[in-house]
Structure formats: C-alpha cells, structure tokens
Design a protein around this motif. Structure first.
Motif, PDB file in Angstrom:
ATOM      1  N   TYR A 295      24.048  21.480  23.419  1.00 11.07           N
ATOM      2  CA  TYR A 295      23.533  20.533  22.424  1.00 11.07           C
ATOM      3  C   TYR A 295      22.138  20.054  22.814  1.00 11.07           C
ATOM      4  O   TYR A 295      21.767  20.034  23.976  1.00 11.07           O
ATOM      5  CB  TYR A 295      24.487  19.334  22.290  1.00 11.07           C
ATOM      6  N   CYS A 296      21.379  19.650  21.819  1.00 14.55           N
ATOM      7  CA  CYS A 296      20.017  19.178  22.026  1.00 14.55           C
ATOM      8  C   CYS A 296      20.024  17.694  22.404  1.00 14.55           C
ATOM      9  O   CYS A 296      20.520  16.855  21.641  1.00 14.55           O
ATOM     10  CB  CYS A 296      19.196  19.391  20.754  1.00 14.55           C
TER      11      CYS A 296
ATOM     12  N   TRP B 226      22.444  14.625  20.189  1.00 15.92           N
ATOM     13  CA  TRP B 226      23.689  15.186  19.680  1.00 15.92           C
ATOM     14  C   TRP B 226      24.825  15.145  20.686  1.00 15.92           C
ATOM     15  O   TRP B 226      25.850  15.801  20.508  1.00 15.92           O
ATOM     16  CB  TRP B 226      23.453  16.617  19.191  1.00 15.92           C
ATOM     17  N   LEU B 227      24.680  14.379  21.773  1.00 10.35           N
ATOM     18  CA  LEU B 227      25.726  14.274  22.783  1.00 10.35           C
ATOM     19  C   LEU B 227      27.035  13.749  22.197  1.00 10.35           C
ATOM     20  O   LEU B 227      28.107  14.287  22.479  1.00 10.35           O
ATOM     21  CB  LEU B 227      25.285  13.382  23.947  1.00 10.35           C
ATOM     22  N   LEU B 228      26.989  12.703  21.398  1.00 12.75           N
ATOM     23  CA  LEU B 228      28.226  12.138  20.844  1.00 12.75           C
ATOM     24  C   LEU B 228      28.946  13.140  19.957  1.00 12.75           C
ATOM     25  O   LEU B 228      30.176  13.255  20.002  1.00 12.75           O
ATOM     26  CB  LEU B 228      27.933  10.847  20.070  1.00 12.75           C
ATOM     27  N   ARG B 229      28.204  13.884  19.160  1.00 10.17           N
ATOM     28  CA  ARG B 229      28.799  14.915  18.297  1.00 10.17           C
ATOM     29  C   ARG B 229      29.447  15.996  19.162  1.00 10.17           C
ATOM     30  O   ARG B 229      30.574  16.415  18.913  1.00 10.17           O
ATOM     31  CB  ARG B 229      27.731  15.518  17.386  1.00 10.17           C
ATOM     32  N   ALA B 230      28.731  16.448  20.198  1.00  4.51           N
ATOM     33  CA  ALA B 230      29.260  17.476  21.089  1.00  4.51           C
ATOM     34  C   ALA B 230      30.499  16.972  21.820  1.00  4.51           C
ATOM     35  O   ALA B 230      31.495  17.694  21.951  1.00  4.51           O
ATOM     36  CB  ALA B 230      28.185  17.899  22.094  1.00  4.51           C
ATOM     37  N   GLY B 231      30.457  15.733  22.280  1.00  5.55           N
ATOM     38  CA  GLY B 231      31.599  15.150  22.977  1.00  5.55           C
ATOM     39  C   GLY B 231      32.814  15.011  22.088  1.00  5.55           C
ATOM     40  O   GLY B 231      33.952  15.271  22.511  1.00  5.55           O
ATOM     41  N   TRP B 232      32.602  14.601  20.852  1.00  7.19           N
ATOM     42  CA  TRP B 232      33.704  14.473  19.900  1.00  7.19           C
ATOM     43  C   TRP B 232      34.328  15.839  19.618  1.00  7.19           C
ATOM     44  O   TRP B 232      35.555  15.974  19.608  1.00  7.19           O
ATOM     45  CB  TRP B 232      33.205  13.832  18.601  1.00  7.19           C
ATOM     46  N   MET B 233      33.492  16.862  19.434  1.00  7.16           N
ATOM     47  CA  MET B 233      34.025  18.206  19.186  1.00  7.16           C
ATOM     48  C   MET B 233      34.789  18.719  20.403  1.00  7.16           C
ATOM     49  O   MET B 233      35.836  19.354  20.261  1.00  7.16           O
ATOM     50  CB  MET B 233      32.915  19.161  18.774  1.00  7.16           C
ATOM     51  N   ALA B 234      34.295  18.432  21.599  1.00  2.13           N
ATOM     52  CA  ALA B 234      35.002  18.824  22.825  1.00  2.13           C
ATOM     53  C   ALA B 234      36.377  18.162  22.868  1.00  2.13           C
ATOM     54  O   ALA B 234      37.388  18.804  23.177  1.00  2.13           O
ATOM     55  CB  ALA B 234      34.179  18.436  24.047  1.00  2.13           C
ATOM     56  N   GLN B 235      36.427  16.876  22.554  1.00  2.00           N
ATOM     57  CA  GLN B 235      37.688  16.137  22.545  1.00  2.00           C
ATOM     58  C   GLN B 235      38.667  16.731  21.537  1.00  2.00           C
ATOM     59  O   GLN B 235      39.854  16.907  21.822  1.00  2.00           O
ATOM     60  CB  GLN B 235      37.409  14.679  22.217  1.00  2.00           C
ATOM     61  N   GLU B 236      38.188  17.050  20.349  1.00  7.97           N
ATOM     62  CA  GLU B 236      39.037  17.643  19.315  1.00  7.97           C
ATOM     63  C   GLU B 236      39.608  18.990  19.759  1.00  7.97           C
ATOM     64  O   GLU B 236      40.776  19.279  19.540  1.00  7.97           O
ATOM     65  CB  GLU B 236      38.239  17.812  18.011  1.00  7.97           C
ATOM     66  N   LEU B 237      38.752  19.822  20.381  1.00  5.32           N
ATOM     67  CA  LEU B 237      39.217  21.130  20.838  1.00  5.32           C
ATOM     68  C   LEU B 237      40.237  20.986  21.960  1.00  5.32           C
ATOM     69  O   LEU B 237      41.260  21.686  21.973  1.00  5.32           O
ATOM     70  CB  LEU B 237      38.033  21.995  21.282  1.00  5.32           C
TER      71      LEU B 237
END
Length: 95
Positions: free
Chosen positions: A12-13, A18-29
């Motif tokens: 992520y950039c 975009w850290l929060l977006r990346a972190g949320w997607m990581a949590q979901e996965l």
C-alpha cells in the motif's frame, strides 16, 4: 516436509495514507481464512500502489483493476487460490 500455508501480501502507498484500508482488508482475510492462510503481511510503498498477492500471484492491483476491490471480490479471488473448493456462503450468492 511440512506444507507451508500461503502468504498474502498487501502493498500500500504510505503517501496516500492507505494503511487503514490495507489493515482492514488484512483483518477481513484473516477472519475469513483462519485455517488456510499462514500470514498476511502489510508492505509500505509509495507511488499510489495498492497490490494484493497470494504468494507470487497477484490477485488485485489498483491501477490495473480500476480502484480498490470490494471485500467480497477480494475474498473470492483469494479463495480461488487458497481453497478453491470452499463456499463463501452469502458472498458467493451475491456475486
């Protein structure tokens, strides 16, 4: 030799914050693929990058795929690699 579980990377950039977006997607996965994934790694980058890979296989790239993935679509793409026989329930019904 033990079979290693797949590694998901989310690059992520940091300039775009975009850290929060990346972190949320990581949590979901991690929540959806508790037994199938060995790791989800967040990789800081720059230049507007947002890329998700399973091992060496790219499953989403912001510029090539036109923006950010809906979480259901991302889960389906990851599932197709790590557990293709698995039913994602309501996510598969909608898409």
């Amino acid at each position: 030799m033990a079979h290693t579980k797949p590694r998901v990377t989310i690059e992520y950039c940091t300039q775009c914050r975009w850290l929060l977006r990346a972190g949320w997607m990581a949590q979901e996965l991690l929540s959806s693929f508790t037994d199938e994934l060995g790791e989800v790694a967040l990789i800081p980058s720059s230049g507007g990058v947002f890329r998700v890979c399973v091992d060496a296989e790219q499953v989403w790239e912001r510029k090539a795929d036109g923006g950010f993935p809906e979480i259901a679509v991302l889960k389906q793409r990851v599932r197709n690699i790590v557990a293709p026989q698995r039913d994602l329930g309501h996510i598969d019904d909608k898409h």
